[in-house]
Structure formats: structure tokens, C-alpha cells
Design an enzyme around this catalytic site. Structure first.
Site, PDB file in Angstrom:
ATOM      1  N   LYS A 114       0.824  -1.217   0.000  1.00 43.45           N
ATOM      2  CA  LYS A 114       0.000   0.000   0.000  1.00 43.45           C
ATOM      3  C   LYS A 114       0.849   1.253   0.000  1.00 43.45           C
ATOM      4  O   LYS A 114       0.475   2.260  -0.598  1.00 43.45           O
ATOM      5  CB  LYS A 114      -0.957   0.007   1.202  1.00 43.45           C
ATOM      6  CG  LYS A 114      -2.100  -0.970   1.048  1.00 43.45           C
ATOM      7  CD  LYS A 114      -3.306  -0.562   1.865  1.00 43.45           C
ATOM      8  CE  LYS A 114      -4.496  -1.424   1.501  1.00 43.45           C
ATOM      9  NZ  LYS A 114      -5.546  -1.416   2.491  1.00 43.45           N
ATOM     10  N   LYS A 200      -5.083 -10.221  -6.534  1.00 44.18           N
ATOM     11  CA  LYS A 200      -6.241 -10.716  -5.770  1.00 44.18           C
ATOM     12  C   LYS A 200      -7.483  -9.868  -6.041  1.00 44.18           C
ATOM     13  O   LYS A 200      -7.351  -8.674  -6.343  1.00 44.18           O
ATOM     14  CB  LYS A 200      -5.913 -10.792  -4.279  1.00 44.18           C
ATOM     15  CG  LYS A 200      -5.875  -9.483  -3.575  1.00 44.18           C
ATOM     16  CD  LYS A 200      -5.785  -9.642  -2.056  1.00 44.18           C
ATOM     17  CE  LYS A 200      -5.760  -8.237  -1.478  1.00 44.18           C
ATOM     18  NZ  LYS A 200      -5.533  -8.112  -0.085  1.00 44.18           N
ATOM     19  N   LYS A 203     -11.478  -4.780  -3.167  1.00 42.20           N
ATOM     20  CA  LYS A 203     -12.375  -3.619  -3.243  1.00 42.20           C
ATOM     21  C   LYS A 203     -11.670  -2.424  -3.827  1.00 42.20           C
ATOM     22  O   LYS A 203     -12.296  -1.497  -4.308  1.00 42.20           O
ATOM     23  CB  LYS A 203     -12.819  -3.189  -1.839  1.00 42.20           C
ATOM     24  CG  LYS A 203     -13.392  -4.259  -0.997  1.00 42.20           C
ATOM     25  CD  LYS A 203     -13.727  -3.736   0.397  1.00 42.20           C
ATOM     26  CE  LYS A 203     -13.196  -4.688   1.433  1.00 42.20           C
ATOM     27  NZ  LYS A 203     -13.995  -4.868   2.608  1.00 42.20           N
TER      28      LYS A 203
HETATM   29  P1  TYM Z   1     -10.587  -7.025   4.350  1.00 40.52           P
HETATM   30  O1  TYM Z   1     -11.680  -6.078   4.689  1.00 40.52           O
HETATM   31  O2  TYM Z   1      -9.647  -6.634   3.256  1.00 40.52           O
HETATM   32  O3  TYM Z   1     -11.185  -8.433   3.960  1.00 40.52           O
HETATM   33  C1  TYM Z   1     -12.109  -9.140   4.792  1.00 40.52           C
HETATM   34  C2  TYM Z   1     -11.840 -10.637   4.706  1.00 40.52           C
HETATM   35  O4  TYM Z   1     -11.910 -11.091   3.355  1.00 40.52           O
HETATM   36  C3  TYM Z   1     -10.715 -11.796   3.000  1.00 40.52           C
HETATM   37  N1  TYM Z   1     -10.426 -11.534   1.581  1.00 40.52           N
HETATM   38  C4  TYM Z   1     -10.181 -12.488   0.669  1.00 40.52           C
HETATM   39  N2  TYM Z   1     -10.152 -13.834   0.754  1.00 40.52           N
HETATM   40  C5  TYM Z   1      -9.893 -14.529  -0.385  1.00 40.52           C
HETATM   41  N3  TYM Z   1      -9.668 -13.935  -1.598  1.00 40.52           N
HETATM   42  C6  TYM Z   1      -9.691 -12.582  -1.729  1.00 40.52           C
HETATM   43  N4  TYM Z   1      -9.485 -12.006  -2.911  1.00 40.52           N
HETATM   44  C7  TYM Z   1      -9.954 -11.794  -0.558  1.00 40.52           C
HETATM   45  N5  TYM Z   1     -10.047 -10.456  -0.330  1.00 40.52           N
HETATM   46  C8  TYM Z   1     -10.327 -10.321   0.984  1.00 40.52           C
HETATM   47  C9  TYM Z   1      -9.645 -11.208   3.909  1.00 40.52           C
HETATM   48  O5  TYM Z   1      -8.563 -12.094   4.068  1.00 40.52           O
HETATM   49  C10 TYM Z   1     -10.411 -10.990   5.203  1.00 40.52           C
HETATM   50  O6  TYM Z   1     -10.469 -12.182   5.964  1.00 40.52           O
HETATM   51  N6  TYM Z   1      -7.358  -6.104   8.066  1.00 40.52           N
HETATM   52  C11 TYM Z   1      -8.549  -6.853   7.690  1.00 40.52           C
HETATM   53  C12 TYM Z   1      -9.730  -6.579   8.597  1.00 40.52           C
HETATM   54  C13 TYM Z   1      -9.438  -6.830  10.035  1.00 40.52           C
HETATM   55  C14 TYM Z   1      -9.343  -8.095  10.680  1.00 40.52           C
HETATM   56  C15 TYM Z   1      -9.060  -7.793  12.040  1.00 40.52           C
HETATM   57  C16 TYM Z   1      -9.442  -9.415  10.250  1.00 40.52           C
HETATM   58  C17 TYM Z   1      -9.239  -5.867  10.962  1.00 40.52           C
HETATM   59  N7  TYM Z   1      -9.020  -6.449  12.177  1.00 40.52           N
HETATM   60  C18 TYM Z   1      -8.894  -8.804  12.966  1.00 40.52           C
HETATM   61  C19 TYM Z   1      -9.273 -10.429  11.196  1.00 40.52           C
HETATM   62  C20 TYM Z   1      -8.997 -10.126  12.534  1.00 40.52           C
HETATM   63  C21 TYM Z   1      -8.949  -6.452   6.287  1.00 40.52           C
HETATM   64  O7  TYM Z   1      -8.646  -5.369   5.837  1.00 40.52           O
HETATM   65  O8  TYM Z   1      -9.733  -7.385   5.663  1.00 40.52           O
END
Ligand code: TYM
Length: 338
Positions: A114, A200, A203
């Protein structure tokens, strides 16, 4: 067993989120035994690490709550809330800041991706983001954290922070924090963009055609699948034949995940067929999977007050669960008398 996980409430819930994480959240919730608990939250505090529009963030938080309920998160069984209403997350993050090391954060691939070449111009929050993520799970003594592959490194960091904190400030028989285990689905750990099999699904991809959103209507889903990038070869009959064909592998993986089958099974059915036959079959399957979710989502969005009430109730429950660990942390650090 305590299951904890979060999602950023920016943009739409897409197929990568669903297959990589949310479907597992729902399954873990549905399989919960006595005395076990699930907490799922909208990571709105994480969202301010990037430039954002406050009104959009507020709207996105309510919409993501509706999307999670539409996917099957039941607020009467799971604790569903947004971080910003539970100040203990930010508080614990500060307390863990004395334990997390700069070198650990510097190695995070999400930070490197990022920030790119402009590290100096990034917010402090983008750099310390994984410490807040560690606080998110350690606050609740999480044992299991269902996430996609891309979040595994952040969870490993959470374990490192917990371990160092326990070593430095607690006795071996009374650790302050539980070490959380990431739970990554074997299929669909990493769903890729429909436009580029090496990136990947995300969003933040500027192209809407790169992802299927859970709220897309049937025509949009079909169009996105039919226009997905592929190669001219037919599908192979064996998995080895997908080597070097990332776009084909991604579509077959999505099909396998949606049917709870394996890539080998899909190739048994479609081996030798071209994409002219496979894509419509995948599109139909997606439309059938998403139809009930997008119908529920649309109707939940009509009652914003009900969504506010769900989040307020979840936050009250989360605060109550959070307090004992936060108190123990203050005591362990010598900030209040134990
Ligand atoms: P975020 O909002 O980017 O994504 C949410 C969840 O979706 C999964 N994910 C994917 N899995 C498979 N293929 C993809 N292309 C894909 N894109 C997203 C992510 O792995 C995630 O599980 N930092 C985290 C949010 C967070 C969090 C936490 C997660 C904040 N605190 C504590 C677990 C525990 C995030 O930005 O996920």
C-alpha cells in the site's frame, strides 16, 4: 473456542471476501457449541488509515452490517458490532505499542504494497494498522480467526505480539493473552481478480469488472463472468494442466468453492470443454448462490434504524467481554495496581 474476525466497511462485499472469509464465519457460528462465542466486527477504525470520506464511511459501515446479516451472520447468536463503538480496541492498541517492534511492522507485505515508494507520505495509522488488528483479536482472547490468505501475516504478527507481551509482563502459568490461530479455507484462500489472475480480487481495484459484488444483479454477474479474462485453450482434465493458466485456475477454483468440491472434481466434469460452455455454468451457479443474499441485503437496507440497533447492542456486548482483558493489561504493565 472464541471466534473473532473483522472486515473493512469500505466498498462492497465481494466474492473474495465471501468465499475467503464470511462463509467460514457463518459456518463457525452455525457449528458453535455451548460456552463458545463468535464476535464479528466492521473495522471502521482501520478504514481511516487511508484517505476517506466520512459520510461514505458511515454509510459503508451500515451497509456492510446489512451484507453480513444477509450472508447469514445472526446478531442474536453472534456479537456483531463496529470497532468505533468499542473504545477498548484503540486503547489496547496503544498498550501493545510498547511491545510491537518497528522491524516487524516494516516487514508486513500489506504495508509495503500500500505504501509503495511513498512511505514518508503515508499515515501513521497505515503503518501501525497491524497493531490495531492484533488488539482486535487479543482483546477478546480469540482462539480462532477465520480470514483469507492475505491476512495470515497480520495474524502471525498478533501471535508474536501476544507471545512477547506474555514473556515480558506475565508469568508462564497466567498469560495475559491467548495466541490466536488463523483459519484459512483450503479452497478459496485467495480469489483472484476476473481481469488478472495474478492480482487478488479486491475492493480497491478501480475496475468493477474485476470483482463480483454480492449485491450485483443477475445480469451484471453473468456479464462479469462472461467477460472474465481467460485463454483460448479448453479446460484440462487434470489439475496439472492449469499450471501457468492463472485465470483458468481462478474460475475453476471459484466453481469448486461454490459447490464445496475440489478443483479435480470440476475438471472431471468440464475437462475438454471450452470457456464458452464453462463460463455460463459458472455464471448460473453464482447467480443462484447470490440471489438469496442480495434479496435479503436489499430488504435489510430499508430499515436503517434496525441496523443501528443491531450494532449498538453488539457493541454493548463486546465492551463487556473486552473489559477484563484490558484491565489485566493495565495491571501487567504497572499502569494500575493489580
Ligand atoms: P478485508 O476487509 O480486506 O477483507 C475481509 C476478509 O476477506 C478476506 N479476503 C479475501 N479472501 C480470499 N480472496 C480474496 N481475494 C480476498 N479479499 C479479501 C480477507 O482475508 C479478510 O479475511 N485487516 C482486515 C480486517 C481486520 C481483521 C481484524 C481481520 C481488521 N481487524 C482482525 C481479522 C482479525 C482487512 O482489511 O480485511
Amino acid at each position: 473456542m472464541r471466534v473473532v474476525s473483522g472486515i473493512q466497511p469500505t466498498g462492497n462485499l465481494h466474492l473474495g471476501n465471501y468465499l475467503g472469509a464470511i462463509r467460514n464465519w457463518v459456518r463457525m457460528q452455525d457449528d458453535l457449541g455451548d460456552g463458545e462465542q463468535c464476535l464479528f466486527f466492521l473495522a471502521d477504525l482501520h478504514a481511516i488509515s487511508m484517505p476517506h470520506d466520512p459520510a461514505e464511511l458511515h454509510k459503508g459501515t451500515l451497509e456492510m452490517a446489512a451484507a453480513l446479516v444477509a450472508c447469514g451472520i445472526d446478531p442474536s447468536r453472534s456479537v456483531l458490532f463496529n470497532q468505533a463503538q468499542v473504545p477498548q480496541h484503540a486503547e489496547l492498541q496503544w498498550l501493545l505499542g510498547g511491545t510491537a517492534r518497528m522491524g516487524w511492522l516494516n516487514r508486513m507485505t500489506q504495508w509495503k504494497d500500500k505504501a509503495g515508494k511513498n512511505r514518508e507520505g503515508q499515515s501513521v495509522a497505515l503503518f501501525t494498522y497491524p497493531v490495531l488488528q492484533a488488539a482486535d483479536v487479543l482483546l477478546y482472547q480469540a482462539t480462532h480467526v477465520p480470514v483469507g490468505e492475505d491476512q495470515k501475516q497480520h495474524l502471525e504478527l498478533a501471535r508474536d505480539i501476544a507471545q512477547k507481551f506474555n514473556n515480558d509482563f506475565a508469568s508462564e502459568d497466567a498469560p495475559v493473552f491467548t495466541l490466536p490461530d488463523p483459519i484459512v479455507p483450503p479452497q478459496a484462500a485467495r480469489i483472484m481478480s476476473l481481469r488478472d489472475g495474478m492480482a487478488k480480487m479486491s475492493k480497491s481495484d478501480p475496475s468493477e469488472m474485476s470483482r463480483v459484488n454480492l449485491a450485483d444483479d443477475a445480469d451484471t454477474v453473468m456479464k462479469k463472468v462472461k467477460k472474465a479474462k481467460t485463454d483460448p485453450e479448453p479446460l484440462p482434465s487434470e489439475e496439472g494442466g492449469l499450471a501457468g493458466r492463472p485465470e483458468a485456475l481462478n474460475l475453476v477454483t471459484i466453481y469448486a468453492a461454490l459447490t464445496d468440491g475440489s478443483v479435480a472434481n470440476v475438471l472431471r466434469d468440464f475437462g475438454g470443454e471450452g470457456f464458452g460452455k464453462f463460463k455460463p455454468a459458472l455464471g448460473e451457479l453464482l447467480v443462484e448462490t447470490l440471489r438469496p443474499i442480495s434479496e435479503r441485503f436489499t430488504s435489510l437496507l430499508e430499515d436503517r434504524e434496525a441496523l443501528d440497533a443491531i450494532l449498538a447492542r453488539g457493541a454493548a456486548q463486546a465492551r463487556e467481554i473486552a473489559v477484563p482483558t484490558l484491565t489485566k493489561t493495565y495491571e501487567a504493565l504497572g499502569l494500575v495496581r493489580g
